[in-house]
Enzyme design. Structure first.
Site, mmCIF file in Angstrom:
data_model
loop_
_atom_site.group_PDB
_atom_site.id
_atom_site.type_symbol
_atom_site.label_atom_id
_atom_site.label_comp_id
_atom_site.label_asym_id
_atom_site.label_seq_id
_atom_site.Cartn_x
_atom_site.Cartn_y
_atom_site.Cartn_z
ATOM 1 N N TYR A 33 0.838 -1.212 0.000
ATOM 2 C CA TYR A 33 0.000 0.000 0.000
ATOM 3 C C TYR A 33 0.864 1.250 0.000
ATOM 4 O O TYR A 33 2.068 1.184 0.297
ATOM 5 C CB TYR A 33 -0.943 -0.015 1.218
ATOM 6 C CG TYR A 33 -0.288 0.427 2.506
ATOM 7 C CD1 TYR A 33 0.558 -0.435 3.205
ATOM 8 C CD2 TYR A 33 -0.484 1.700 3.029
ATOM 9 C CE1 TYR A 33 1.163 -0.047 4.385
ATOM 10 C CE2 TYR A 33 0.133 2.099 4.211
ATOM 11 C CZ TYR A 33 0.948 1.225 4.884
ATOM 12 O OH TYR A 33 1.557 1.617 6.055
ATOM 13 N N ARG A 52 8.376 3.193 -4.715
ATOM 14 C CA ARG A 52 8.585 2.388 -3.503
ATOM 15 C C ARG A 52 7.706 1.136 -3.551
ATOM 16 O O ARG A 52 8.148 0.050 -3.183
ATOM 17 C CB ARG A 52 8.286 3.204 -2.248
ATOM 18 C CG ARG A 52 8.446 2.421 -0.963
ATOM 19 C CD ARG A 52 8.380 3.304 0.256
ATOM 20 N NE ARG A 52 7.081 3.979 0.363
ATOM 21 C CZ ARG A 52 6.826 4.915 1.293
ATOM 22 N NH1 ARG A 52 7.779 5.297 2.131
ATOM 23 N NH2 ARG A 52 5.639 5.486 1.370
ATOM 24 N N ARG A 99 -8.639 -19.876 -0.347
ATOM 25 C CA ARG A 99 -7.569 -19.690 0.655
ATOM 26 C C ARG A 99 -6.512 -20.792 0.557
ATOM 27 O O ARG A 99 -6.789 -21.969 0.663
ATOM 28 C CB ARG A 99 -8.158 -19.703 2.057
ATOM 29 C CG ARG A 99 -7.147 -19.320 3.131
ATOM 30 C CD ARG A 99 -7.796 -19.148 4.498
ATOM 31 N NE ARG A 99 -6.815 -18.695 5.480
ATOM 32 C CZ ARG A 99 -5.954 -19.498 6.106
ATOM 33 N NH1 ARG A 99 -5.954 -20.803 5.813
ATOM 34 N NH2 ARG A 99 -5.100 -19.015 6.994
ATOM 35 N N HIS A 101 -2.040 -20.917 1.429
ATOM 36 C CA HIS A 101 -0.808 -20.190 1.736
ATOM 37 C C HIS A 101 0.101 -20.138 0.516
ATOM 38 O O HIS A 101 0.828 -19.169 0.307
ATOM 39 C CB HIS A 101 -0.050 -20.857 2.891
ATOM 40 C CG HIS A 101 -0.644 -20.586 4.235
ATOM 41 N ND1 HIS A 101 -1.902 -21.039 4.583
ATOM 42 C CD2 HIS A 101 -0.195 -19.900 5.307
ATOM 43 C CE1 HIS A 101 -2.180 -20.654 5.817
ATOM 44 N NE2 HIS A 101 -1.168 -19.962 6.275
ATOM 45 N N LYS A 146 6.441 -1.909 2.186
ATOM 46 C CA LYS A 146 5.239 -1.296 2.742
ATOM 47 C C LYS A 146 4.048 -2.220 2.535
ATOM 48 O O LYS A 146 3.187 -1.989 1.696
ATOM 49 C CB LYS A 146 5.009 0.086 2.118
ATOM 50 C CG LYS A 146 4.131 0.997 2.970
ATOM 51 C CD LYS A 146 4.144 2.433 2.439
ATOM 52 C CE LYS A 146 3.215 3.317 3.220
ATOM 53 N NZ LYS A 146 3.552 3.423 4.666
ATOM 54 N N GLU A 179 11.786 3.299 14.402
ATOM 55 C CA GLU A 179 10.893 4.328 13.846
ATOM 56 C C GLU A 179 9.540 4.259 14.561
ATOM 57 O O GLU A 179 9.347 3.429 15.447
ATOM 58 C CB GLU A 179 10.699 4.094 12.353
ATOM 59 C CG GLU A 179 10.099 2.733 12.023
ATOM 60 C CD GLU A 179 9.934 2.474 10.533
ATOM 61 O OE1 GLU A 179 9.899 3.425 9.734
ATOM 62 O OE2 GLU A 179 9.820 1.287 10.167
ATOM 63 N N LEU A 203 11.069 1.578 7.248
ATOM 64 C CA LEU A 203 10.512 1.940 5.945
ATOM 65 C C LEU A 203 11.285 3.138 5.400
ATOM 66 O O LEU A 203 11.525 4.099 6.137
ATOM 67 C CB LEU A 203 9.029 2.312 6.074
ATOM 68 C CG LEU A 203 8.372 2.618 4.727
ATOM 69 C CD1 LEU A 203 8.032 1.313 3.990
ATOM 70 C CD2 LEU A 203 7.132 3.468 4.885
HETATM 71 N N1 PDD Z 1 2.869 5.369 6.935
HETATM 72 N N2 PDD Z 1 7.424 4.281 8.742
HETATM 73 C C1 PDD Z 1 6.284 3.568 8.723
HETATM 74 C C2 PDD Z 1 6.239 2.270 9.461
HETATM 75 C C3 PDD Z 1 5.159 4.035 7.995
HETATM 76 O O1 PDD Z 1 4.013 3.324 7.981
HETATM 77 C C4 PDD Z 1 5.248 5.271 7.328
HETATM 78 C C5 PDD Z 1 4.089 5.834 6.539
HETATM 79 C C6 PDD Z 1 6.450 5.994 7.416
HETATM 80 C C7 PDD Z 1 6.606 7.332 6.722
HETATM 81 O O2 PDD Z 1 6.656 7.106 5.335
HETATM 82 P P1 PDD Z 1 6.219 8.285 4.350
HETATM 83 O O3 PDD Z 1 7.037 9.479 4.673
HETATM 84 O O4 PDD Z 1 6.472 7.749 2.966
HETATM 85 O O5 PDD Z 1 4.747 8.524 4.624
HETATM 86 C C8 PDD Z 1 7.517 5.474 8.109
HETATM 87 C C9 PDD Z 1 1.698 5.778 6.197
HETATM 88 C C10 PDD Z 1 1.508 7.267 6.215
HETATM 89 C C11 PDD Z 1 0.503 5.015 6.732
HETATM 90 O O6 PDD Z 1 0.718 3.838 7.066
HETATM 91 O O7 PDD Z 1 -0.592 5.565 6.799
#
Ligand code: PDD
Length: 286
Positions: A33, A52, A99, A101, A146, A179, A203
């Site tokens: 996503y 990304r 379903r 895996h 992501k 983070e 991320l």
């Molecule tokens: N999240 N780290 C994590 C774990 C994240 O989920 C996100 C973003 C970031 C920041 O990434 P960016 O600058 O590209 O938004 C760092 C989005 C906003 C979300 O899950 O809604």
């Protein structure tokens, strides 16, 4: 203006959008996503977000070639929705299967997206600064991807918000800070701005990359170097960086006041500069 959704080629009001109950994104989190912010209706660094997603798709072997032109899909959805202060949520799943895996060959990805109004954080939030709570990082090993497997993230954020905070700050077993649950994290130690290096542990945030460009442009002292919880508690500044908040100062972590308990000069300078970049790149009238 209506909040709209896109599902596999069709655009409709969000409440009418449906997908299969045997979608792998829904059953396994087998999906990627992105969240792209709209300023005055204009997306900020959408290409970087989609790039990304492509990198993540390569890591998990998800074939995006049949997902269509994602930038075109989002541009069309954004135009149709006509929202000004909003965010686009894009999700691509591996597809629909009974379903199992084991990943079948030759699946057609499910592509969904929504455009939703964004409640901007108040100026006061940035002036006051935010509170955060530390939390052991129990996410999977490929945090650079992501993926929608966000159970640890939602548990962390809910924990922090439940205690009156803005977000959680994750740390590894050895005390190294990674983070937030939705943000990258920076701190200022001994006058040097630091943040965890990219790799599998965090991320690679688009906002993080924007902040790094600003740090370089303004020649601010910087080291792409991880820090521990103990070092963070002694930092003169700590701040998040993400699509929703851009740059969000952190003035208290657990029961520890950070610096003098007020947003510091580095975070304030970067937040202002971040906005200037957004206006310069999108032409948004902010
Ligand atoms: N999240 N780290 C994590 C774990 C994240 O989920 C996100 C973003 C970031 C920041 O990434 P960016 O600058 O590209 O938004 C760092 C989005 C906003 C979300 O899950 O809604």
């Amino acid at each position: 203006m209506p909040e709209l959704a896109y599902v596999n080629g069709e655009i409709m009001p969000v409440e009418e959008a449906v997908i299969s109950i045997e979608d792998r994104g829904m059953q396994f989190g087998d999906s990627l996503y992105e969240v792209v912010r709209l300023y005055d209706g204009r997306p900020f660094r959408m290409k970087e977000h989609i790039d990304r997603m492509r990198r993540g798709a390569e890591v998990i072997g998800l074939d995006l070639s049949k997902a269509g032109d994602l930038e075109e899909i989002l541009d069309e959805l954004i135009q149709r929705a006509g929202l000004k202060t909003a965010f686009v949520y894009l999700q691509v799943t591996r597809g629909v299967t009974p379903r199992n895996h084991v990943i079948p060959d030759d699946l057609t990805p499910t592509v969904i997206a929504t455009v939703r109004h964004l409640e901007e954080l108040s100026e006061e939030r940035y002036v006051r600064g935010s509170r955060a709570f530390t939390r052991l990082d129990e996410r999977w090993a490929r945090r650079d991807v992501k993926a929608t497997t966000l159970l640890p993230n939602i548990l962390s954020r809910s924990y922090a918000v439940g205690k009156g905070g803005y977000d959680a700050i994750h740390y590894e077993e050895d005390g190294t800070v990674t983070e937030g649950s939705v943000s990258n994290l920076f701190c200022v130690i001994g006058g040097v701005i630091r943040t965890h290096p990219t790799g599998k542990k965090i991320l690679p945030g688009i906002s993080r990359a924007t902040v790094l460009q600003l740090i370089e442009k303004m020649q601010m002292p910087f080291a792409e170097q991880a820090f521990t919880v103990a070092e963070m508690m002694d930092a003169s500044e700590v701040f998040f960086a993400d699509t929703y908040s851009e740059v969000m100062p952190v003035v208290q972590i657990d029961s520890q006041t950070i610096g003098d308990g007020k947003p510091g000069p580095v975070a304030k300078k970067l937040k202002k500069a971040f906005r200037r970049v957004v206006i310069a790149e999108t032409g948004a009238d902010l």
